[in-house]
Design a protein around this motif. Structure first.
Motif, mmCIF file in Angstrom:
data_model
loop_
_atom_site.group_PDB
_atom_site.id
_atom_site.type_symbol
_atom_site.label_atom_id
_atom_site.label_comp_id
_atom_site.label_asym_id
_atom_site.label_seq_id
_atom_site.Cartn_x
_atom_site.Cartn_y
_atom_site.Cartn_z
ATOM 1 N N LEU A 52 -0.653 14.213 -0.625
ATOM 2 C CA LEU A 52 -1.562 14.195 0.494
ATOM 3 C C LEU A 52 -1.674 15.442 0.929
ATOM 4 N N SER A 54 -3.595 16.905 4.464
ATOM 5 C CA SER A 54 -4.459 16.702 5.571
ATOM 6 C C SER A 54 -5.343 15.332 5.625
ATOM 7 N N ALA A 55 -4.654 14.147 5.467
ATOM 8 C CA ALA A 55 -5.159 12.974 5.251
ATOM 9 C C ALA A 55 -5.578 12.328 6.738
ATOM 10 N N ASP A 79 0.696 17.097 5.351
ATOM 11 C CA ASP A 79 0.392 15.693 4.878
ATOM 12 C C ASP A 79 -0.544 14.832 5.367
ATOM 13 N N PHE A 80 -0.652 14.663 6.794
ATOM 14 C CA PHE A 80 -1.666 14.082 7.715
ATOM 15 C C PHE A 80 -1.992 14.985 8.807
ATOM 16 N N SER A 101 -9.051 7.650 7.107
ATOM 17 C CA SER A 101 -8.357 7.162 5.682
ATOM 18 C C SER A 101 -7.332 6.098 5.660
ATOM 19 N N GLN A 130 -11.113 5.820 -1.807
ATOM 20 C CA GLN A 130 -10.450 7.086 -2.190
ATOM 21 C C GLN A 130 -9.253 6.539 -2.591
ATOM 22 N N GLN A 133 -6.027 8.933 -3.002
ATOM 23 C CA GLN A 133 -5.088 9.141 -1.803
ATOM 24 C C GLN A 133 -4.898 7.968 -1.147
ATOM 25 N N SER A 134 -5.302 6.737 -1.333
ATOM 26 C CA SER A 134 -5.079 5.731 -0.854
ATOM 27 C C SER A 134 -3.593 5.001 -1.425
ATOM 28 N N GLY A 137 -1.019 7.588 -0.371
ATOM 29 C CA GLY A 137 -0.859 7.583 1.060
ATOM 30 C C GLY A 137 -0.273 6.545 1.467
#
Length: 377
Positions: A52, A54-55, A79-80, A101, A130, A133-134, A137
């Motif tokens: 990840l 910048s989710a 990551d986030f 997200s 996505q 990413q899902s 994440g």
């Protein structure tokens, strides 16, 4: 007794030079070649990261306790993004518009129920459009929440003792950098695609411009015309792939090459012998550039998807694996991975080299026979 005229390499080289000059004048196709071995390589290697980055995430904190604040503070860059605190009514709108997200809903009484020994539930809402990413994440969020809950209950983060110690050694890619794999595989795919396109387009261009008829009235044999196209277009792709490996893969992507680059380039040359012959064969079947493009799509997709580069061959049906042994891409991908990733030498790569030579010779003979018949029509 009639003697068969000998092959004139002087004529072949002159025709090859004519093909290179024709390609140089086709600036659109030339720009496509440059992009395929530069920008396309970088994009393929970096467009789908294995972690990840910048989710966007939001939290609906209905508990308003120390534990809920700890869970919120567990999500931080890179990551986030820093979590947005939103209300329950804003959750669906944030997911529908793609603004978030992930949305974590902490219900009221969560800390109280946890301390009382009950099994309270947290709700994680994920935008699954996505997919990569899902998938990644969701695992991140679950792991981070488990660590925070463990530390809250026990006062420290301790892993359960295992009766067996597993020592993991990552060979050939110690940092698990997916860009290394994606970059090299994109170079391999571009070698196959560009060689077929350039060889087929060269023949179609001759027919559309009327220069093929001019060559036929000259003392030039069909095998010399075909060899010129194979050598010239193959040389362009060979040089472009070498520069791409040096500049993009080793330079920009900083991927180390484990084996001998000369051995890999020999495999590229043998692979180009087969794929350029395939391109010329398609050029004799198609009558225009649009027809050639459609034909290439039908042939290129199975070659790339079933060669072992996109998915392991072991996961394919036995019939598909056996059939794809007749394709040059299967042996080329296997050799490229062995040489560039694992540092294999000639003692390991020679069966693939032999297979590429045999397949290339077969395709060349078939393309030459088809080329001769098309000239007689």
């Amino acid at each position: 007794m009639m003697m068969t005229p000998q092959l004139s390499w002087h004529i072949v080289l002159q025709l090859a030079g004519k093909e290179l000059r024709s390609l140089w004048r086709d600036r659109l196709l030339l720009v496509f070649v440059l992009w395929a071995f530069s920008g396309a390589i970088y994009t393929a290697a970096t467009a789908m990261p294995d972690r990840l980055v910048s989710a966007p995430i939001a939290v609906v904190d209905e508990d308003q306790t120390v534990l809920s604040q700890r869970l919120i503070s567990a999500f931080y860059p890179p990551d986030f993004l820093t979590p947005d605190l939103i209300s329950l009514g804003e959750m669906d709108a944030g997911l529908d518009t793609g603004h978030y997200s992930f949305v974590l809903d902490i219900p009221p009484g969560f800390q109280r129920d946890l301390v009382a020994g009950r099994r309270p539930a947290l709700q994680l809402n994920v935008d699954a459009t996505q997919m990569r990413q899902s998938f990644v994440g969701t695992g991140y969020v679950q792991s981070m929440i488990q660590l925070e809950l463990q530390e809250f209950e026990q006062g420290e983060r301790t892993a359960a003792a295992s009766p067996v110690e597993l020592a993991v050694r990552m060979r050939f890619n110690p940092t698990l950098n997916s860009a290394w794999f994606s970059g090299v595989m994109e170079v391999i795919n571009m070698v196959t695609m560009l060689s077929i396109i350039l060889a087929g387009a060269a023949l179609i261009r001759e027919r559309e411009h009327g220069t093929l008829e001019h060559l036929l009235v000259m003392p030039i044999r069909p095998v010399e015309i075909m060899l010129a196209k194979v050598l010239s277009m193959g040389a362009v792709v060979l040089l472009a792939s070498l520069l791409s490996l040096r500049i993009m893969v080793q330079g920009v992507l900083e991927m180390p090459i484990g084996g001998a680059l000369a051995l890999f380039m020999l495999a590229v040359a043998l692979h180009l012998f087969a794929t350029t012959s395939m391109g010329i064969f398609m050029g004799t079947v198609a009558r225009s550039m649009p027809q050639l493009a459609l034909l290439i799509i039908l042939v290129l997709l199975p070659l790339q998807m079933l060669s072992g580069g996109a998915t392991p061959r072991e996961s394919m049906p036995e019939a598909v694996r056996t059939l794809m042994l007749l394709a040059p891409t299967t042996h080329f991908v296997s050799l490229a991975q062995a040489v560039l990733y694992r540092g294999a030498g000639l003692s390991i790569a020679w069966p693939n080299l032999l297979a590429l030579t045999a397949i290339g010779a077969t395709f060349f003979i078939a393309a030459l026979a088809r080329f001769r018949r098309s000239l007689a029509l």
